[in-house]
Design an enzyme around this catalytic site. Structure first.
Site, PDB file in Angstrom:
ATOM      1  N   SER A 174       0.830  -1.198   0.000  1.00 47.96           N
ATOM      2  CA  SER A 174       0.000   0.000   0.000  1.00 47.96           C
ATOM      3  C   SER A 174       0.863   1.246   0.000  1.00 47.96           C
ATOM      4  O   SER A 174       1.962   1.258   0.575  1.00 47.96           O
ATOM      5  CB  SER A 174      -0.905   0.010   1.235  1.00 47.96           C
ATOM      6  N   TYR A 187      -3.378  -3.215   9.183  1.00 48.22           N
ATOM      7  CA  TYR A 187      -3.192  -3.394   7.739  1.00 48.22           C
ATOM      8  C   TYR A 187      -1.786  -2.984   7.305  1.00 48.22           C
ATOM      9  O   TYR A 187      -1.064  -3.742   6.646  1.00 48.22           O
ATOM     10  CB  TYR A 187      -4.243  -2.571   6.997  1.00 48.22           C
TER      11      TYR A 187
END
Length: 288
Positions: A174, A187
Site C-alpha cells: 500500500s 493493515y
C-alpha cells in the site's frame, strides 16, 4: 470530489508508479515478458487481481487464478480463454493454512513450477488505537491473510525459481507503507512485514535472477474500500489502472514501484522523523 480532480489523480499516480527511465533505455512488451511463463496470482476474482489476470492472459501467460469465490474465478478464466489465453482456477481460502498448502501442492503437481507469483490478495481494516484495545483478533486475521498466506505462497514456489535460475515475486502493498497509515495500523503493519521479508529474501537471491518487487499501490476503487465512507467518493485509480501497474511490474521487473511523492515522504521521515510524525498526525486528526 470533482471529476477533474479524479482524472488528475489517476494520471499522476499512473505515471508516478512507472519507471521514469524505461522510455530512455527501451523496454520489452508484456507479451515478450510473459511468453512461456506461468503466473500465479492471488485475489484474482475481482478488482486489481482480475484486471491484471485478464491482461496477463491476453498477453500469453499461463495464468493460475486463486481466490475464495469459485464462480467469479471461473468467469475470469473463461474471459481469458475467450481472448485466446490459458487460465486455470484454483478456488482457495488463503486464511486456511491447510487449504492453501493443498492448493499449492495441486498447482505444482499440475504445472510443475511457477515463474511469477503475484501476492495480491489482502484484507484492509480501519480501526484506530482507541477502538483496538479489545480486538487483538483484528491483528491476527490481518496478518494471516496479508502476511502468512503470502509467505506460504513464496516458500512453495521459490525453490523451483531458484533451481531454474529465474523468478519474480510481486507483493502488492500500500502507498500507506510510504506515507504512513494512522487508523490502519493492523493493515499497514502486515504489509510492512511482507515488504521487509522481501528485502531479506532479495539479498539472499540477488545473484540468482530472482526479483522481488514491492508495489506500493495507490488507492484503487475496488470492493475493499467500499465499506469505508471516507474513501467512497475519494479520487482513486480504476481496477484496470491498478492491474496495469502490476503488468508493468512484470514487464520491467523493478525492485520497488510507488508514487514519487511517497518516496519523498520516506526521505523526510528518515531525515526529520518528528516532522513526518506531525504530518501523519495532522492527517489522522483531520480524517484524511
Amino acid at each position: 470530489m470533482t471529476s477533474t480532480r479524479t482524472w488528475w489523480y489517476q494520471v499522476r499516480h499512473a505515471l508516478d508508479t512507472r519507471n521514469p527511465l524505461r522510455a530512455l533505455r527501451g523496454r520489452r512488451t508484456l507479451a515478450e515478458a510473459v511468453a512461456g511463463r506461468t503466473v500465479l496470482l492471488t485475489g484474482a476474482s475481482s478488482g486489481i487481481g482480475r484486471a491484471a489476470a485478464i491482461e496477463l492472459g491476453a498477453a500469453g501467460a499461463v495464468v493460475l487464478l486463486v481466490a475464495r469465490r469459485e464462480q467469479e474465478l471461473n468467469e475470469v478464466a473463461e474471459t481469458i480463454s475467450a481472448l485466446g489465453g490459458i487460465a486455470a482456477a484454483y478456488p482457495c481460502d488463503l486464511n486456511d493454512a491447510d487449504a492453501t498448502s493443498t492448493m499449492l501442492e495441486r498447482v505444482l503437481a499440475e504445472h510443475g513450477h511457477v515463474d511469477i507469483l503475484v501476492n495480491n490478495a489482502g484484507r484492509s481494516i480501519r480501526r484506530s488505537l482507541d477502538q483496538s484495545y479489545d480486538r487483538f483478533h483484528d491483528f491476527e486475521r490481518t496478518m494471516q491473510l496479508n502476511y502468512f498466506a503470502a509467505v506460504r505462497m513464496m516458500l512453495a514456489v521459490l525453490p523451483g525459481m531458484r533451481e531454474r535460475g529465474f523468478g519474480q515475486v510481486i507483493n502488492v502493498l500500500s502507498v500507506a507503507n510510504l506515507f504512513g497509515g494512522p487508523g490502519y495500523g493492523a493493515y499497514v503493519a502486515s504489509k510492512a512485514a511482507l515488504d521487509e521479508l522481501a528485502t531479506c529474501f532479495q539479498a539472499e537471491t540477488l545473484d540468482e535472477n530472482i526479483r522481488f518487487t514491492s508495489v506500493y499501490m495507490p488507492l484503487v476503487r475496488t470492493a475493499m474500500i467500499a465499506p469505508n465512507e471516507k474513501w467512497r467518493d475519494a479520487a482513486a485509480l480504476t481496477a484496470e489502472q491498478g492491474g496495469r501497474v502490476i503488468c508493468d511490474a512484470v514487464t520491467d521487473r523493478p525492485r520497488r514501484v510507488g508514487p514519487l511523492s511517497g518516496k519523498a515522504v520516506t526521505l523526510v521521515d528518515a531525515i526529520t522523523p518528528a516532522r513526518a510524525d506531525k504530518g501523519r498526525s495532522r492527517r489522522f486528526r483531520s480524517g484524511v
